[in-house]
Design a protein around this motif. Sequence first.
Motif, short mmCIF file in Angstrom:
data_model
loop_
_atom_site.label_atom_id
_atom_site.label_comp_id
_atom_site.label_asym_id
_atom_site.label_seq_id
_atom_site.Cartn_x
_atom_site.Cartn_y
_atom_site.Cartn_z
N PHE A 40 4.08 -15.80 -16.89
CA PHE A 40 3.07 -14.82 -16.51
C PHE A 40 1.70 -15.45 -16.23
CE2 PHE A 40 6.07 -12.36 -19.22
CZ PHE A 40 6.57 -11.56 -18.22
N VAL A 41 1.54 -16.74 -16.49
CA VAL A 41 0.27 -17.41 -16.21
C VAL A 41 0.02 -17.36 -14.71
CG1 VAL A 41 -0.91 -19.65 -16.24
CG2 VAL A 41 0.38 -18.90 -18.24
N GLY A 42 -1.21 -17.00 -14.33
CA GLY A 42 -1.58 -16.89 -12.93
C GLY A 42 -1.53 -15.48 -12.39
N GLN A 43 -0.90 -14.57 -13.11
CA GLN A 43 -0.83 -13.17 -12.69
C GLN A 43 -2.04 -12.41 -13.24
OE1 GLN A 43 2.95 -11.26 -13.41
NE2 GLN A 43 4.07 -13.17 -13.06
N GLN A 44 -2.37 -11.28 -12.60
CA GLN A 44 -3.47 -10.45 -13.07
C GLN A 44 -3.17 -9.94 -14.48
OE1 GLN A 44 -6.61 -9.64 -11.69
NE2 GLN A 44 -6.00 -11.45 -10.53
N ALA A 45 -4.12 -10.11 -15.39
CA ALA A 45 -3.93 -9.77 -16.80
C ALA A 45 -4.23 -8.29 -17.03
CB ALA A 45 -4.79 -10.66 -17.68
N MET A 69 -15.93 -13.74 -24.52
CA MET A 69 -15.59 -12.77 -25.57
C MET A 69 -15.54 -13.49 -26.91
SD MET A 69 -12.19 -10.43 -25.64
CE MET A 69 -11.78 -9.38 -26.99
N ARG A 70 -16.13 -12.90 -27.91
CA ARG A 70 -16.07 -13.48 -29.25
C ARG A 70 -14.79 -13.04 -29.92
NH1 ARG A 70 -22.21 -12.94 -31.56
NH2 ARG A 70 -23.18 -14.05 -29.83
N VAL A 71 -14.08 -13.99 -30.50
CA VAL A 71 -12.83 -13.69 -31.20
C VAL A 71 -12.80 -14.43 -32.52
CG1 VAL A 71 -11.49 -13.24 -29.11
CG2 VAL A 71 -11.58 -15.54 -30.01
N THR A 72 -12.06 -13.88 -33.45
CA THR A 72 -11.85 -14.57 -34.72
C THR A 72 -10.92 -15.75 -34.49
OG1 THR A 72 -10.01 -13.14 -35.28
CG2 THR A 72 -12.17 -12.45 -36.06
N MET A 73 -11.05 -16.78 -35.26
CA MET A 73 -10.27 -17.99 -35.05
C MET A 73 -9.15 -18.19 -36.08
SD MET A 73 -11.51 -19.08 -32.29
CE MET A 73 -10.68 -20.63 -32.17
N GLU A 74 -8.88 -17.16 -36.90
CA GLU A 74 -7.79 -17.30 -37.85
C GLU A 74 -6.45 -17.29 -37.11
OE1 GLU A 74 -7.25 -12.99 -37.24
OE2 GLU A 74 -8.97 -14.27 -37.25
N PHE A 75 -5.51 -18.04 -37.61
CA PHE A 75 -4.19 -18.11 -36.97
C PHE A 75 -3.33 -16.97 -37.49
CE2 PHE A 75 0.22 -19.46 -36.63
CZ PHE A 75 0.26 -19.82 -35.30
N ASN A 76 -2.73 -16.23 -36.57
CA ASN A 76 -1.84 -15.13 -36.91
C ASN A 76 -0.53 -15.38 -36.16
OD1 ASN A 76 -0.43 -12.72 -37.10
ND2 ASN A 76 -2.22 -11.44 -36.83
N GLU A 77 0.50 -15.76 -36.86
CA GLU A 77 1.77 -16.14 -36.22
C GLU A 77 2.47 -14.99 -35.52
OE1 GLU A 77 4.84 -15.74 -40.01
OE2 GLU A 77 4.42 -17.70 -39.16
N SER A 78 2.05 -13.78 -35.77
CA SER A 78 2.70 -12.63 -35.14
C SER A 78 1.89 -12.07 -33.97
CB SER A 78 2.96 -11.53 -36.18
OG SER A 78 1.74 -11.03 -36.66
N ARG A 79 0.89 -12.84 -33.49
CA ARG A 79 0.03 -12.36 -32.40
C ARG A 79 0.11 -13.33 -31.22
NH1 ARG A 79 -5.61 -11.80 -34.45
NH2 ARG A 79 -5.55 -14.07 -34.40
N VAL A 80 0.15 -12.75 -30.01
CA VAL A 80 0.08 -13.55 -28.78
C VAL A 80 -1.28 -13.30 -28.14
CG1 VAL A 80 1.16 -11.79 -27.30
CG2 VAL A 80 1.30 -14.20 -26.67
N ASN A 81 -1.88 -14.37 -27.61
CA ASN A 81 -3.18 -14.29 -26.95
C ASN A 81 -3.00 -14.51 -25.46
OD1 ASN A 81 -4.73 -14.17 -29.44
ND2 ASN A 81 -4.17 -16.31 -29.69
N VAL A 82 -3.60 -13.65 -24.66
CA VAL A 82 -3.62 -13.82 -23.21
C VAL A 82 -5.07 -14.14 -22.84
CG1 VAL A 82 -3.17 -12.76 -20.98
CG2 VAL A 82 -1.72 -12.19 -22.93
N TRP A 83 -5.31 -15.40 -22.46
CA TRP A 83 -6.64 -15.86 -22.10
C TRP A 83 -6.86 -15.57 -20.62
CZ3 TRP A 83 -9.72 -18.06 -25.89
CH2 TRP A 83 -9.09 -18.33 -27.11
N VAL A 84 -7.91 -14.81 -20.32
CA VAL A 84 -8.16 -14.31 -18.97
C VAL A 84 -9.27 -15.12 -18.30
CG1 VAL A 84 -8.78 -12.27 -17.63
CG2 VAL A 84 -7.46 -12.03 -19.74
N GLY A 85 -9.05 -15.47 -17.02
CA GLY A 85 -10.05 -16.20 -16.24
C GLY A 85 -11.07 -15.26 -15.63
N LEU A 86 -12.04 -15.84 -14.90
CA LEU A 86 -13.12 -15.06 -14.30
C LEU A 86 -12.62 -14.08 -13.25
CD1 LEU A 86 -15.81 -17.87 -13.92
CD2 LEU A 86 -15.79 -15.98 -15.57
N LYS A 87 -11.50 -14.35 -12.62
CA LYS A 87 -10.95 -13.47 -11.59
C LYS A 87 -9.93 -12.47 -12.16
CE LYS A 87 -11.61 -16.86 -7.98
NZ LYS A 87 -10.98 -17.71 -6.96
N GLY A 88 -9.78 -12.44 -13.47
CA GLY A 88 -8.89 -11.49 -14.11
C GLY A 88 -7.45 -11.94 -14.26
N GLU A 89 -7.16 -13.20 -13.95
CA GLU A 89 -5.79 -13.70 -14.06
C GLU A 89 -5.56 -14.32 -15.45
OE1 GLU A 89 -8.19 -17.28 -13.21
OE2 GLU A 89 -8.26 -15.21 -12.53
#
Length: 96
Positions: A40-45, A69-89
């Motif tokens: 899914f990397v490269g697709q609109q988020a 965006m400010r986010v907490t840095m604790e590791f949560n093994e049950s969470r997935v992160n989608v990092w979004v670029g400036l164009k929304g991908e």
Amino acid sequence: MKIVFAAPALVLALAACTQERPAPLPGPVGVCQAAPAQRFVGQQATPALVAKVQRVSGARSARRITPNMRVTMEFNESRVNVWVGLKGEAERISCG
């Protein structure tokens, strides 16, 4: 008397009609696996894409992280992160 004997037969007949469940995802239940979601990397988020990423990764939760965006840095093994670029991908998909 016939009603008493008909009930167990009905229960057995209904039990035989249960639907087969789909195969579970590989790995422990609820633990994020980012590798399958890399397609899914490269697709609109969009929210729909984030939901797909969550389902494919097997994570219990997902978060969409936008630039600055400010986010907490604790590791949560049950969470997935989608990092979004400036164009929304989706630029990067990771667990934690």
